[in-house]
Design a protein around this motif. Structure first.
Motif, PDB file in Angstrom:
ATOM      1  N   VAL A  86      34.526 -35.303  28.529  1.00  0.00           N
ATOM      2  CA  VAL A  86      33.417 -34.377  27.922  1.00  0.00           C
ATOM      3  C   VAL A  86      34.018 -32.932  28.034  1.00  0.00           C
ATOM      4  O   VAL A  86      34.673 -32.459  29.024  1.00  0.00           O
ATOM      5  CB  VAL A  86      32.203 -34.563  29.270  1.00  0.00           C
ATOM      6  CG1 VAL A  86      31.137 -33.775  28.860  1.00  0.00           C
ATOM      7  CG2 VAL A  86      31.714 -36.059  29.440  1.00  0.00           C
ATOM      8  N   ILE A 123      24.883 -28.481  28.115  1.00  0.00           N
ATOM      9  CA  ILE A 123      24.990 -29.526  29.393  1.00  0.00           C
ATOM     10  C   ILE A 123      24.998 -28.596  30.640  1.00  0.00           C
ATOM     11  O   ILE A 123      24.465 -29.006  31.338  1.00  0.00           O
ATOM     12  CB  ILE A 123      26.572 -30.174  29.283  1.00  0.00           C
ATOM     13  CG1 ILE A 123      26.348 -31.027  28.038  1.00  0.00           C
ATOM     14  CG2 ILE A 123      26.997 -30.788  30.352  1.00  0.00           C
ATOM     15  CD1 ILE A 123      27.880 -31.555  28.021  1.00  0.00           C
ATOM     16  N   GLN A 152      28.633 -37.624  24.132  1.00  0.00           N
ATOM     17  CA  GLN A 152      28.702 -36.282  23.681  1.00  0.00           C
ATOM     18  C   GLN A 152      28.978 -36.473  22.146  1.00  0.00           C
ATOM     19  O   GLN A 152      28.194 -35.491  21.386  1.00  0.00           O
ATOM     20  CB  GLN A 152      29.909 -35.482  24.238  1.00  0.00           C
ATOM     21  CG  GLN A 152      29.942 -34.206  23.969  1.00  0.00           C
ATOM     22  CD  GLN A 152      30.720 -33.267  24.852  1.00  0.00           C
ATOM     23  OE1 GLN A 152      31.812 -33.581  24.928  1.00  0.00           O
ATOM     24  NE2 GLN A 152      30.395 -32.053  25.049  1.00  0.00           N
ATOM     25  N   GLY A 208      25.112 -30.906  21.704  1.00  0.00           N
ATOM     26  CA  GLY A 208      26.548 -30.700  22.382  1.00  0.00           C
ATOM     27  C   GLY A 208      27.148 -29.389  21.519  1.00  0.00           C
ATOM     28  O   GLY A 208      27.950 -29.383  20.869  1.00  0.00           O
TER      29      GLY A 208
END
Length: 513
Positions: free
Chosen positions: A346, A352, A394, A510
């Motif tokens: 990630v 996030i 993601q 994302g």
């Protein structure tokens, strides 16, 4: 837990909630009970918190008029402190931010020195930065404390720190010293005379902030490692300048143990950021250069972008407009592919770390079709994409975010149907039809009483019609007063709120900025 909850203690977080509520209300005079109800707090607690909020505002602007009027009510007509200023003031005086700031700005940061400087204990530090540490673990990073540091993939550390400072400052406050800001701006300007950069970087704080954070990390002896996968960005790339970092400005910074290999690794990482940080929003020179380069090399990310979009065209977008002809879309899919190719796991992103739902005005939610179709494609990639080691979720969410606005414009079932009732001549009707037709997710049409039950919403300037329907408790009718700009816009805000409730969007888009 959102970013403010992660960075603030409960009292400071309530200050932020109360002030953001006051800022959002029309300027006027309100009772503390009014605000208490809006923030869902009991009156005694809201009263004490408001007193504390006034003290915080006075620290920022001692000359400002008091928020609390003589009669004890809250007067918002003369507020001089904007929300971002208060927010940064609160965050920067909390231990999580202080720990991050200390960790990156001190030459020899240590937990003992930090505890002494801020008059706290190790146990308190560990407890208060636990949410931050949990975030770090998402990216394969973690804190060390004997020598305070963040360890793991240094590229991710730089991006994580960028996200923290970007979210804390909202891009309107420079978090470091004036000298470092001047150096970062000068380096940025020098770079832009030698290479192409995204047009949005030219007057943005993104470039200087990244440069400042990378510089501070290098001053402490933290360096990124080189990766052979960077070859995809620099192979016969006319925009690649191998001597970009050979400047007097950089040599004057006296980075410890900066070998040629480390300098090259940092340069390669910088070129990676040119195709990860930007989210293309228009066709500009840099986007065209990116497309031309990837097309001419027919590299793996170009193959992924075109094959993926052709697949989605066949499965989900049966429309005449070809997805692969949308240059902005192709450029953004290339960036997603590069992230999955160059990063393992990630990658830190604003969304996030903020843990916020970023609703897309033109986006609906078709989990069964669009999202799963993208997931199916990613789960069954051909063998040639075996080197894509980025996080599966993601990548799927990023691609979903890119395709969602196009998909919901194309799929009529993800529109809302609006009847427009405007008493008067056709010219008057046309004026409001033009005003309300500029949104891809609204299908607006002349009001027809026989379709009353089928409308999602009805916009009207007829007060008699509005009152008649209101008496029947039908909340779908939005009244606006002709000639009042504020009133005429209000149905669109209602439509937006209605749409996002009907089609909630996927959280954690994302995007890096």
């Amino acid at each position: 837990m959102d970013f403010e909850q992660m960075m603030l203690n409960d009292r400071a977080y309530q200050y932020f909630r109360i002030y953001s509520t006051l800022i959002s209300m029309r300027a006027g005079v309100y009772s503390i009970n009014d605000v208490a109800q809006r923030v869902d707090l009991p009156y005694p607690k809201a009263y004490k918190l408001t007193q504390g909020l006034v003290d915080e505002l006075a620290l920022i602007d001692p000359k400002a008029d008091s928020l609390i009027a003589d009669n004890g009510s809250l007067d918002t007509t003369n507020l001089t402190v904007d929300l971002n200023t208060l927010r940064y003031h609160l965050i920067s005086n909390q231990l999580p931010y202080q720990a991050i700031y200390y960790l990156i700005t001190e030459d020899e940061p240590s937990i003992d020195d930090f505890c002494k400087r801020y008059e706290t204990s190790r146990a308190t530090v560990f407890r208060k930065i636990k949410p931050l540490n949990d975030q770090l673990h998402n990216f394969g990073l973690h804190f060390t404390f004997s020598h305070m540091n963040i360890v793991g993939d240094e590229r991710k550390t730089i991006l994580f720190l960028f996200c923290i400072f970007r979210l804390a400052t909202e891009g309107v406050i420079w978090p470091f010293g004036e000298h470092l800001q001047a150096v970062a701006l000068e380096v940025r300007d020098q770079f832009m005379t030698r290479i192409q950069v995204p047009s949005e970087w030219e007057n943005s704080d993104v470039f200087p902030l990244i440069l400042a954070i990378a510089s501070l990390r290098m001053r402490q002896g933290n360096y990124v490692e080189d990766d052979e996968r960077y070859e995809i960005l620099i192979d016969n790339n006319e925009n690649y300048d191998p001597r970009l970092l050979d400047s007097e400005l950089i040599s004057q910074r006296h980075y410890p143990d900066l070998t040629n290999d480390r300098k090259q690794a940092m340069l390669h990482f910088g070129y990676q950021l040119l195709n990860i940080l930007p989210v293309f929003r228009k066709v500009d020179r840099y986007l065209q250069t990116t497309l031309d380069y990837c097309y001419s090399r027919n590299n793996i990310v170009w193959q992924f972008a075109t094959e993926f979009l052709n697949y989605m065209q066949e499965k989900s977008f049966r429309m005449p407009n070809r997805l692969v002809l949308d240059k902005v879309l192709v450029g953004n899919v290339i960036n997603v592919a590069l992230t999955g190719y160059v990063f393992d796991g990630v990658m830190p992103t604003l969304s996030i770390i903020a843990n916020s739902e970023r609703n897309i005005l033109t986006g609906g939610y078709d989990y069964a079709d669009l999202y799963h179709e993208i997931g199916t494609y990613i789960d069954n990639l051909p063998e040639k994409y075996a080197d894509f080691h980025g996080d599966r979720e993601q990548m799927v969410q990023s691609l979903y975010y890119l395709l969602l606005p196009i998909y919901t414009e194309y799929k009529k079932e993800y529109h809302i149907r609006v009847g427009l009732m405007v008493p008067g001549d056709s010219m008057l009707y046309r004026r409001y039809l033009d005003l309300y037709s500029g949104f891809n997710y609204i299908d607006i049409e002349p009001y027809d009483a026989t379709d009353f039950a089928d409308y999602d919403l009805i916009f009207t300037s007829s007060i008699s019609f509005y009152l008649d329907v209101k008496n029947h408790a039908d909340k779908r009718v939005c009244y606006f007063h002709q000639g009042s700009a504020e009133s005429e816009i209000s149905p669109l805000l209602t439509a937006r709120e209605y749409y996002l409730k009907k089609f909630p969007t996927l959280p954690q888009i994302g995007a890096i900025y």
